[in-house]
Design a protein around this motif. Structure first.
Motif, mmCIF file in Angstrom:
data_model
loop_
_atom_site.group_PDB
_atom_site.id
_atom_site.type_symbol
_atom_site.label_atom_id
_atom_site.label_comp_id
_atom_site.label_asym_id
_atom_site.label_seq_id
_atom_site.Cartn_x
_atom_site.Cartn_y
_atom_site.Cartn_z
ATOM 1 N N GLY A 289 -2.164 5.343 8.340
ATOM 2 C CA GLY A 289 -1.391 4.479 7.936
ATOM 3 C C GLY A 289 -0.337 5.156 6.667
ATOM 4 O O GLY A 289 0.750 4.427 6.659
ATOM 5 N N ILE A 290 -0.528 6.140 6.520
ATOM 6 C CA ILE A 290 0.384 6.978 5.722
ATOM 7 C C ILE A 290 1.506 7.371 6.516
ATOM 8 O O ILE A 290 2.872 7.246 6.322
ATOM 9 C CB ILE A 290 0.085 8.310 4.832
ATOM 10 C CG1 ILE A 290 -0.872 7.599 3.655
ATOM 11 C CG2 ILE A 290 1.065 9.177 4.358
ATOM 12 C CD1 ILE A 290 -1.875 8.604 3.162
ATOM 13 N N GLY B 94 -7.044 1.179 12.094
ATOM 14 C CA GLY B 94 -7.354 2.620 11.519
ATOM 15 C C GLY B 94 -6.186 3.082 10.463
ATOM 16 O O GLY B 94 -5.936 4.150 10.195
ATOM 17 N N LEU B 95 -5.592 1.768 9.773
ATOM 18 C CA LEU B 95 -4.156 2.212 9.033
ATOM 19 C C LEU B 95 -4.860 2.062 7.557
ATOM 20 O O LEU B 95 -4.264 2.593 6.872
ATOM 21 C CB LEU B 95 -3.362 0.932 9.206
ATOM 22 C CG LEU B 95 -2.716 1.056 10.643
ATOM 23 C CD1 LEU B 95 -1.839 -0.184 10.733
ATOM 24 C CD2 LEU B 95 -1.951 2.296 10.789
ATOM 25 N N LEU B 96 -6.102 1.417 7.242
ATOM 26 C CA LEU B 96 -6.611 1.516 5.705
ATOM 27 C C LEU B 96 -8.065 1.378 5.821
ATOM 28 O O LEU B 96 -9.007 1.310 6.716
ATOM 29 C CB LEU B 96 -6.079 0.303 5.043
ATOM 30 C CG LEU B 96 -6.338 -1.298 5.666
ATOM 31 C CD1 LEU B 96 -7.768 -1.789 5.451
ATOM 32 C CD2 LEU B 96 -5.347 -2.037 5.070
ATOM 33 N N SER C 24 -7.256 1.429 0.394
ATOM 34 C CA SER C 24 -6.434 2.827 0.442
ATOM 35 C C SER C 24 -6.110 2.899 1.987
ATOM 36 O O SER C 24 -6.724 2.637 2.928
ATOM 37 C CB SER C 24 -7.281 3.972 0.040
ATOM 38 O OG SER C 24 -7.656 3.762 -1.129
ATOM 39 N N LEU C 25 -4.904 3.431 2.008
ATOM 40 C CA LEU C 25 -4.352 3.857 3.302
ATOM 41 C C LEU C 25 -4.919 5.319 3.831
ATOM 42 O O LEU C 25 -5.362 6.041 3.187
ATOM 43 C CB LEU C 25 -2.912 4.179 3.181
ATOM 44 C CG LEU C 25 -1.810 3.063 2.857
ATOM 45 C CD1 LEU C 25 -0.520 3.755 2.576
ATOM 46 C CD2 LEU C 25 -1.825 2.313 4.014
ATOM 47 N N LEU D 201 0.790 -1.038 -0.026
ATOM 48 C CA LEU D 201 -0.059 0.017 0.076
ATOM 49 C C LEU D 201 0.752 1.116 -0.110
ATOM 50 O O LEU D 201 0.302 2.384 -0.527
ATOM 51 C CB LEU D 201 -1.028 -0.083 1.388
ATOM 52 C CG LEU D 201 -2.011 -1.030 1.118
ATOM 53 C CD1 LEU D 201 -2.919 -1.139 2.374
ATOM 54 C CD2 LEU D 201 -3.187 -0.817 0.039
ATOM 55 N N TRP D 202 2.108 1.257 0.654
ATOM 56 C CA TRP D 202 2.872 2.454 0.406
ATOM 57 C C TRP D 202 3.618 2.770 -0.846
ATOM 58 O O TRP D 202 3.707 3.773 -1.127
ATOM 59 C CB TRP D 202 4.083 2.287 1.419
ATOM 60 C CG TRP D 202 3.630 2.385 2.964
ATOM 61 C CD1 TRP D 202 2.719 3.162 3.402
ATOM 62 C CD2 TRP D 202 4.159 1.795 3.958
ATOM 63 N NE1 TRP D 202 2.633 2.916 4.862
ATOM 64 C CE2 TRP D 202 3.554 2.228 5.194
ATOM 65 C CE3 TRP D 202 5.002 0.804 4.271
ATOM 66 C CZ2 TRP D 202 3.781 1.616 6.727
ATOM 67 C CZ3 TRP D 202 5.471 0.205 5.496
ATOM 68 C CH2 TRP D 202 4.995 0.924 6.545
#
Length: 141
Positions: free
Chosen positions: A100-101, A78-80, A95-96, A45-46
């Motif tokens: 997550g970002i 809560g990361l994605l 999506s992040l 995802l990154w």
């Protein structure tokens, strides 16, 4: 060379090395409160987002039965976020979130820490990585 001797089995060496490396990751990922499979999801995802669950599973070589619980746990942290595609309701896109970002910065030191823990020089590591990449390309889709 004895063919049926454990020390001569490449498969065993891969198995043992995989377990060892995964164990090295555990304390490094503890600060992020991630498991190793969750970290792999975050790595993808990154690089690429949004991404469909199908494409994510393809990159990680995981089926949806394995991937879905991972995504649920990461969503609970809560990361994605997961949502149905507006173009095709059958597709779920991942999506992040902002959180997550943000943890990417904290995670950025993990590869260097792992290399130090493995105590292998940069040239050997690069050669090993090149060989593994060649072998991975032989895995059928």
């Amino acid at each position: 060379m004895e063919k049926l001797c454990l020390r001569n089995q490449v498969c065993f060496k891969f198995y043992a090395l995989s377990r060892y490396i995964t164990a090295l990751y555990q304390p490094l990922l503890a600060a992020l409160k991630l498991t190793y499979p969750q970290y792999l999801v975050m790595l993808v995802l990154w690089e690429t987002q949004p991404i469909s669950v199908k494409d994510l599973g393809h990159q990680l070589m995981l089926d949806s039965g394995t991937l879905t619980p991972l995504l649920k746990r990461l969503e609970q942290k809560g990361l994605l976020s997961r949502k149905r595609s507006t173009e095709d309701e059958r597709k779920v896109e991942v999506s992040l979130t902002e959180k997550g970002i943000l943890i990417k910065q904290t995670a950025s030191c993990i590869p260097d820490q792992l290399n130090q823990a493995m105590a292998i020089d940069a040239n050997d590591f690069q050669q090993f990585n090149t060989i593994l990449t060649k072998l991975m390309k032989q895995i059928p889709d």
